[in-house]
Scaffold this active site. Structure first.
Site, mmCIF file in Angstrom:
data_model
loop_
_atom_site.group_PDB
_atom_site.id
_atom_site.type_symbol
_atom_site.label_atom_id
_atom_site.label_comp_id
_atom_site.label_asym_id
_atom_site.label_seq_id
_atom_site.Cartn_x
_atom_site.Cartn_y
_atom_site.Cartn_z
ATOM 1 N N LYS A 162 -30.788 57.199 -27.291
ATOM 2 C CA LYS A 162 -30.976 56.413 -28.518
ATOM 3 C C LYS A 162 -32.450 56.134 -28.799
ATOM 4 C CE LYS A 162 -29.530 52.157 -26.231
ATOM 5 N NZ LYS A 162 -30.845 51.621 -25.869
ATOM 6 N N ARG A 207 -38.570 54.523 -13.989
ATOM 7 C CA ARG A 207 -38.040 53.241 -14.472
ATOM 8 C C ARG A 207 -37.258 52.558 -13.362
ATOM 9 N NH1 ARG A 207 -35.491 52.794 -20.479
ATOM 10 N NH2 ARG A 207 -34.108 51.412 -19.320
ATOM 11 N N ARG A 231 -25.029 49.100 -15.602
ATOM 12 C CA ARG A 231 -25.396 49.111 -17.025
ATOM 13 C C ARG A 231 -24.305 49.776 -17.872
ATOM 14 N NH1 ARG A 231 -30.671 52.035 -16.400
ATOM 15 N NH2 ARG A 231 -30.870 51.995 -18.655
ATOM 16 N N ARG A 246 -26.178 43.777 -28.394
ATOM 17 C CA ARG A 246 -25.398 44.342 -27.290
ATOM 18 C C ARG A 246 -24.222 43.446 -26.924
ATOM 19 N NH1 ARG A 246 -30.298 47.317 -25.111
ATOM 20 N NH2 ARG A 246 -29.605 48.624 -23.416
ATOM 21 N N ARG A 250 -33.965 61.056 -15.430
ATOM 22 C CA ARG A 250 -35.032 60.261 -16.054
ATOM 23 C C ARG A 250 -35.758 59.422 -15.005
ATOM 24 N NH1 ARG A 250 -33.461 56.287 -20.944
ATOM 25 N NH2 ARG A 250 -32.960 54.763 -19.359
HETATM 26 P P1 AMP Z 1 -32.922 49.717 -23.018
HETATM 27 O O1 AMP Z 1 -34.293 50.301 -22.989
HETATM 28 O O2 AMP Z 1 -32.415 49.512 -24.427
HETATM 29 O O3 AMP Z 1 -31.944 50.462 -22.155
HETATM 30 O O4 AMP Z 1 -33.040 48.239 -22.410
HETATM 31 C C1 AMP Z 1 -33.483 48.058 -21.073
HETATM 32 C C2 AMP Z 1 -33.048 46.699 -20.542
HETATM 33 O O5 AMP Z 1 -33.610 45.645 -21.358
HETATM 34 C C3 AMP Z 1 -31.553 46.442 -20.550
HETATM 35 O O6 AMP Z 1 -30.882 47.000 -19.427
HETATM 36 C C4 AMP Z 1 -31.528 44.905 -20.537
HETATM 37 O O7 AMP Z 1 -31.850 44.399 -19.266
HETATM 38 C C5 AMP Z 1 -32.691 44.569 -21.469
HETATM 39 N N1 AMP Z 1 -32.230 44.489 -22.872
HETATM 40 C C6 AMP Z 1 -32.596 45.304 -23.911
HETATM 41 N N2 AMP Z 1 -31.982 44.944 -25.050
HETATM 42 C C7 AMP Z 1 -31.193 43.881 -24.737
HETATM 43 C C8 AMP Z 1 -30.285 43.071 -25.471
HETATM 44 N N3 AMP Z 1 -30.042 43.300 -26.776
HETATM 45 N N4 AMP Z 1 -29.666 42.054 -24.807
HETATM 46 C C9 AMP Z 1 -29.893 41.811 -23.511
HETATM 47 N N5 AMP Z 1 -30.712 42.551 -22.756
HETATM 48 C C10 AMP Z 1 -31.362 43.577 -23.356
#
Ligand code: AMP
Length: 189
Positions: A11, A131, A142, A86, A125
């Site tokens: 995404k 990461r 996750r 989310r 990744r």
């Molecule tokens: P992402 O890069 O979108 O996979 O986000 C990485 C991490 O950031 C997630 O696993 C959460 O720990 C945190 N995170 C990102 N967006 C949200 C959200 N909308 N609500 C809660 N935690 C978030």
């Protein structure tokens, strides 16, 4: 518009491309959190505790951050949110923010992919980016959160008739073509 998808669905990559092609600002909550973690800001220090375990950062913290961001001038002509909402609590918050801004969502795009493919991609990744939340146990967690909480978010937008689903499996360019076509169709619907 929103882009929603499980971890590893691509995404972030697709959000960047949509943003370039449509000329709208892309806002990734994950990127904002990571930038704050790197800068060791109070928000970053708080968020890191959750991110490293693959947990969601609490709604109260995330909602405030998104509200502040969406009220800035550069998003007034449109935006693409990547990684938010989310949880259903975040859906309610976004509804409230948009009502206040006298704005509304045109399209909610969901990228789909099956779990085995996602785990494979995310482990790849981890080798590339290092990461800290890309290891098998955290990845599974996750994915569980995605199924347990974010699918309810997707269902809400489906009920409203603004959900468009796109198969996220394939070459990046191929997926981008599907995504751009789906947005065109959704915009004219
Ligand atoms: P992402 O890069 O979108 O996979 O986000 C990485 C991490 O950031 C997630 O696993 C959460 O720990 C945190 N995170 C990102 N967006 C949200 C959200 N909308 N609500 C809660 N935690 C978030």
């Amino acid at each position: 518009m929103l882009i929603i998808g499980p971890p590893g669905s691509g995404k972030g990559t697709q959000a960047e491309r949509i943003s370039e092609r449509l000329g709208v600002v892309a806002i990734s909550t994950g990127d904002i959190f990571r930038a704050n973690v790197k800068g060791e800001t109070p928000l970053g220090i708080e968020a890191k505790k959750y991110m490293d375990n693959g947990d969601f950062v609490p709604d109260s913290v995330t909602n405030k951050m998104v509200r502040d961001r969406l009220l800035q001038d550069d998003v007034q002509d449109g935006f693409l949110l990547d990684g938010y909402p989310r949880t259903t609590v975040q859906v309610d918050e976004l509804d409230d923010i948009l009502a206040q801004a006298e704005s509304r969502l045109d399209v909610v795009l969901q990228l789909t992919a099956d779990d085995d493919e996602l785990v494979k991609r995310l482990l790849g990744r981890a080798l590339d980016t290092g990461r800290s939340d890309d290891n098998t146990a955290v990845i599974r967690h996750r994915l569980d959160l995605y199924h347990g909480q974010t699918e309810a978010v997707v269902a809400r937008y489906a009920e409203r008739g603004i959900l468009t689903q796109v198969d996220g499996i394939g070459e990046i360019d191929e997926v981008t073509d599907r995504v751009m076509k789906a947005i065109e169709v959704a915009k004219t619907a």
